[in-house]
Design a protein around this motif. Structure first.
Motif, PDB file in Angstrom:
ATOM      1  N   TYR A   6       0.816  -1.141  -0.059  1.00  0.00           N
ATOM      2  CA  TYR A   6       0.004  -0.005   0.193  1.00  0.00           C
ATOM      3  C   TYR A   6       0.901   1.209  -0.042  1.00  0.00           C
ATOM      4  O   TYR A   6       0.878   2.216  -0.907  1.00  0.00           O
ATOM      5  CB  TYR A   6      -0.803  -0.086   1.316  1.00  0.00           C
ATOM      6  CG  TYR A   6      -1.846   1.072   1.378  1.00  0.00           C
ATOM      7  CD1 TYR A   6      -2.859   1.157   0.487  1.00  0.00           C
ATOM      8  CD2 TYR A   6      -1.817   2.010   2.401  1.00  0.00           C
ATOM      9  CE1 TYR A   6      -4.049   2.273   0.627  1.00  0.00           C
ATOM     10  CE2 TYR A   6      -2.450   3.229   2.244  1.00  0.00           C
ATOM     11  CZ  TYR A   6      -3.711   3.159   1.361  1.00  0.00           C
ATOM     12  OH  TYR A   6      -4.688   4.093   1.619  1.00  0.00           O
ATOM     13  N   VAL A   7       1.863   1.376   0.915  1.00  0.00           N
ATOM     14  CA  VAL A   7       2.745   2.364   0.834  1.00  0.00           C
ATOM     15  C   VAL A   7       3.632   2.546  -0.302  1.00  0.00           C
ATOM     16  O   VAL A   7       3.877   3.611  -0.763  1.00  0.00           O
ATOM     17  CB  VAL A   7       3.716   2.280   2.333  1.00  0.00           C
ATOM     18  CG1 VAL A   7       4.690   3.285   2.388  1.00  0.00           C
ATOM     19  CG2 VAL A   7       2.659   2.436   3.480  1.00  0.00           C
ATOM     20  N   TRP A  63      12.267  -1.973   3.313  1.00  0.00           N
ATOM     21  CA  TRP A  63      11.285  -1.691   4.438  1.00  0.00           C
ATOM     22  C   TRP A  63      10.076  -2.676   4.273  1.00  0.00           C
ATOM     23  O   TRP A  63       9.348  -2.598   5.264  1.00  0.00           O
ATOM     24  CB  TRP A  63      10.768  -0.340   4.082  1.00  0.00           C
ATOM     25  CG  TRP A  63      11.483   0.813   4.572  1.00  0.00           C
ATOM     26  CD1 TRP A  63      12.338   1.626   3.965  1.00  0.00           C
ATOM     27  CD2 TRP A  63      11.469   1.262   5.987  1.00  0.00           C
ATOM     28  NE1 TRP A  63      12.966   2.705   4.804  1.00  0.00           N
ATOM     29  CE2 TRP A  63      12.547   2.359   6.047  1.00  0.00           C
ATOM     30  CE3 TRP A  63      11.263   0.880   7.290  1.00  0.00           C
ATOM     31  CZ2 TRP A  63      12.992   3.058   6.859  1.00  0.00           C
ATOM     32  CZ3 TRP A  63      11.580   1.422   8.284  1.00  0.00           C
ATOM     33  CH2 TRP A  63      12.624   2.509   8.268  1.00  0.00           C
ATOM     34  N   ARG A  64      10.122  -3.757   3.347  1.00  0.00           N
ATOM     35  CA  ARG A  64       9.100  -4.624   3.443  1.00  0.00           C
ATOM     36  C   ARG A  64       8.724  -5.580   4.569  1.00  0.00           C
ATOM     37  O   ARG A  64       7.726  -6.191   4.690  1.00  0.00           O
ATOM     38  CB  ARG A  64       9.348  -5.565   2.150  1.00  0.00           C
ATOM     39  CG  ARG A  64      10.463  -6.572   2.329  1.00  0.00           C
ATOM     40  CD  ARG A  64      10.837  -7.208   1.137  1.00  0.00           C
ATOM     41  NE  ARG A  64      11.833  -7.972   1.088  1.00  0.00           N
ATOM     42  CZ  ARG A  64      13.342  -7.862   1.303  1.00  0.00           C
ATOM     43  NH1 ARG A  64      13.485  -6.498   1.247  1.00  0.00           N
ATOM     44  NH2 ARG A  64      14.108  -8.855   1.335  1.00  0.00           N
ATOM     45  N   THR A  70       3.500   3.212  10.831  1.00  0.00           N
ATOM     46  CA  THR A  70       3.038   4.663  11.367  1.00  0.00           C
ATOM     47  C   THR A  70       2.949   5.712  10.169  1.00  0.00           C
ATOM     48  O   THR A  70       3.487   5.453   9.145  1.00  0.00           O
ATOM     49  CB  THR A  70       4.018   4.997  12.467  1.00  0.00           C
ATOM     50  OG1 THR A  70       4.961   5.415  11.973  1.00  0.00           O
ATOM     51  CG2 THR A  70       4.237   4.050  13.411  1.00  0.00           C
ATOM     52  N   LEU A  71       2.225   6.775  10.444  1.00  0.00           N
ATOM     53  CA  LEU A  71       2.221   7.568   9.470  1.00  0.00           C
ATOM     54  C   LEU A  71       3.508   8.296   9.476  1.00  0.00           C
ATOM     55  O   LEU A  71       3.854   8.863   8.135  1.00  0.00           O
ATOM     56  CB  LEU A  71       1.339   8.875  10.203  1.00  0.00           C
ATOM     57  CG  LEU A  71       1.197  10.131   9.300  1.00  0.00           C
ATOM     58  CD1 LEU A  71       0.703   9.707   7.664  1.00  0.00           C
ATOM     59  CD2 LEU A  71       0.084  11.091   9.794  1.00  0.00           C
ATOM     60  N   PHE A  72       4.653   8.440  10.555  1.00  0.00           N
ATOM     61  CA  PHE A  72       5.757   8.942  10.416  1.00  0.00           C
ATOM     62  C   PHE A  72       6.586   7.971   9.162  1.00  0.00           C
ATOM     63  O   PHE A  72       7.367   8.870   8.335  1.00  0.00           O
ATOM     64  CB  PHE A  72       6.546   9.025  11.734  1.00  0.00           C
ATOM     65  CG  PHE A  72       7.806   9.209  11.467  1.00  0.00           C
ATOM     66  CD1 PHE A  72       8.247  10.451  11.069  1.00  0.00           C
ATOM     67  CD2 PHE A  72       8.854   8.295  11.455  1.00  0.00           C
ATOM     68  CE1 PHE A  72       9.994  10.756  11.060  1.00  0.00           C
ATOM     69  CE2 PHE A  72      10.244   8.554  11.141  1.00  0.00           C
ATOM     70  CZ  PHE A  72      10.778   9.892  11.145  1.00  0.00           C
ATOM     71  N   TRP A  76       7.972   9.613   5.830  1.00  0.00           N
ATOM     72  CA  TRP A  76       9.559   9.507   5.587  1.00  0.00           C
ATOM     73  C   TRP A  76       9.828   8.670   4.389  1.00  0.00           C
ATOM     74  O   TRP A  76      10.814   9.101   3.504  1.00  0.00           O
ATOM     75  CB  TRP A  76      10.128   8.526   6.826  1.00  0.00           C
ATOM     76  CG  TRP A  76      11.362   8.312   6.555  1.00  0.00           C
ATOM     77  CD1 TRP A  76      12.179   7.298   6.100  1.00  0.00           C
ATOM     78  CD2 TRP A  76      12.689   9.324   6.350  1.00  0.00           C
ATOM     79  NE1 TRP A  76      13.429   7.368   5.996  1.00  0.00           N
ATOM     80  CE2 TRP A  76      13.659   8.892   6.245  1.00  0.00           C
ATOM     81  CE3 TRP A  76      12.454  10.805   6.753  1.00  0.00           C
ATOM     82  CZ2 TRP A  76      14.916   9.425   6.188  1.00  0.00           C
ATOM     83  CZ3 TRP A  76      13.750  11.426   6.701  1.00  0.00           C
ATOM     84  CH2 TRP A  76      14.822  10.876   6.438  1.00  0.00           C
ATOM     85  N   LEU A  77       9.058   7.548   4.025  1.00  0.00           N
ATOM     86  CA  LEU A  77       9.340   6.934   2.608  1.00  0.00           C
ATOM     87  C   LEU A  77       9.061   7.850   1.391  1.00  0.00           C
ATOM     88  O   LEU A  77       9.430   7.529   0.332  1.00  0.00           O
ATOM     89  CB  LEU A  77       8.682   5.812   2.572  1.00  0.00           C
ATOM     90  CG  LEU A  77       9.305   4.632   3.273  1.00  0.00           C
ATOM     91  CD1 LEU A  77       8.443   3.320   3.358  1.00  0.00           C
ATOM     92  CD2 LEU A  77      10.600   4.176   3.189  1.00  0.00           C
TER      93      LEU A  77
END
Length: 191
Positions: A6-7, A63-64, A70-72, A76-77
């Motif tokens: 999703y991110v 990062w997987r 978190t929203l942070f 950040w990404l």
């Protein structure tokens, strides 16, 4: 869809915008080559930035394994792709946005400060990103990683302030060779 996917969609879109800007810039250079000859250092930084966008996008895959987002972390990404998009925009402004570029060398030097501050910032972002993945991950990359990030942070900062054509040419070539070597070594790894 898992949280990482999703991110990743959002960060991939922003990285894709940077790639689009760079590839569109190549098209712009090719279309206007006869009336506005290119400047090889500018062209090499276009290739360098293109490689950097791809490398940054690929490194985000690390990062997987994060289970709790978190929203942070999401914000950040987005920092590195947005930073590289802005650098790409300084390399290649849309001709519809203003006056056409009449001299790519002059354009390069007129916009070097903003471009190289963004490029230098990318290395600081990378250092923080690596630290956010954990001290063990940071240490696993070895001293070459930290040393090269700090070196490019300094070299990019110097490029932002110097008008020396020799420095800019040498830095562009060095950065290209370094990234080529890093990409080559990563392509040869099995995992």
């Amino acid at each position: 869809m898992d949280p990482f996917s999703y991110v990743c969609v959002l960060t991939s879109i922003v990285a894709g915008l940077a790639l689009t800007r760079l590839v569109g810039g190549i098209g712009q250079l090719l279309q206007t080559w006869k009336r506005t000859p290119g400047y090889w250092v500018h062209s090499l930084w276009m290739v360098n930035t293109l490689m950097t966008v791809i490398i940054t996008w690929w490194v985000q895959y690390r990062w997987r394994t994060i289970e709790h987002w978190t929203l942070f972390l999401v914000l950040w990404l987005l920092v590195a792709p947005v930073n590289l998009y802005l650098a790409s925009a300084l390399l290649f402004p849309n001709e519809q946005e203003g006056e056409p570029i009449l001299n790519w060398r002059q354009h390069y030097f007129d916009h070097r400060r903003g471009f190289f501050l963004l490029i230098a910032m990318n290395f600081a972002i990378d250092l923080v990103d690596t630290l956010l993945k954990g001290w063990e991950h940071f240490r696993s990359l070895g001293p070459l990683y930290a040393g090269s990030m700090l070196l490019f942070l300094v070299l990019g900062s110097v490029a932002a302030w110097t008008k020396s054509a020799r420095y800019h040419a040498a830095f562009a070539v060095f950065y290209f060779i370094y990234n080529g070597a890093m990409l080559g070594s990563n392509l040869l790894r099995l995992t």
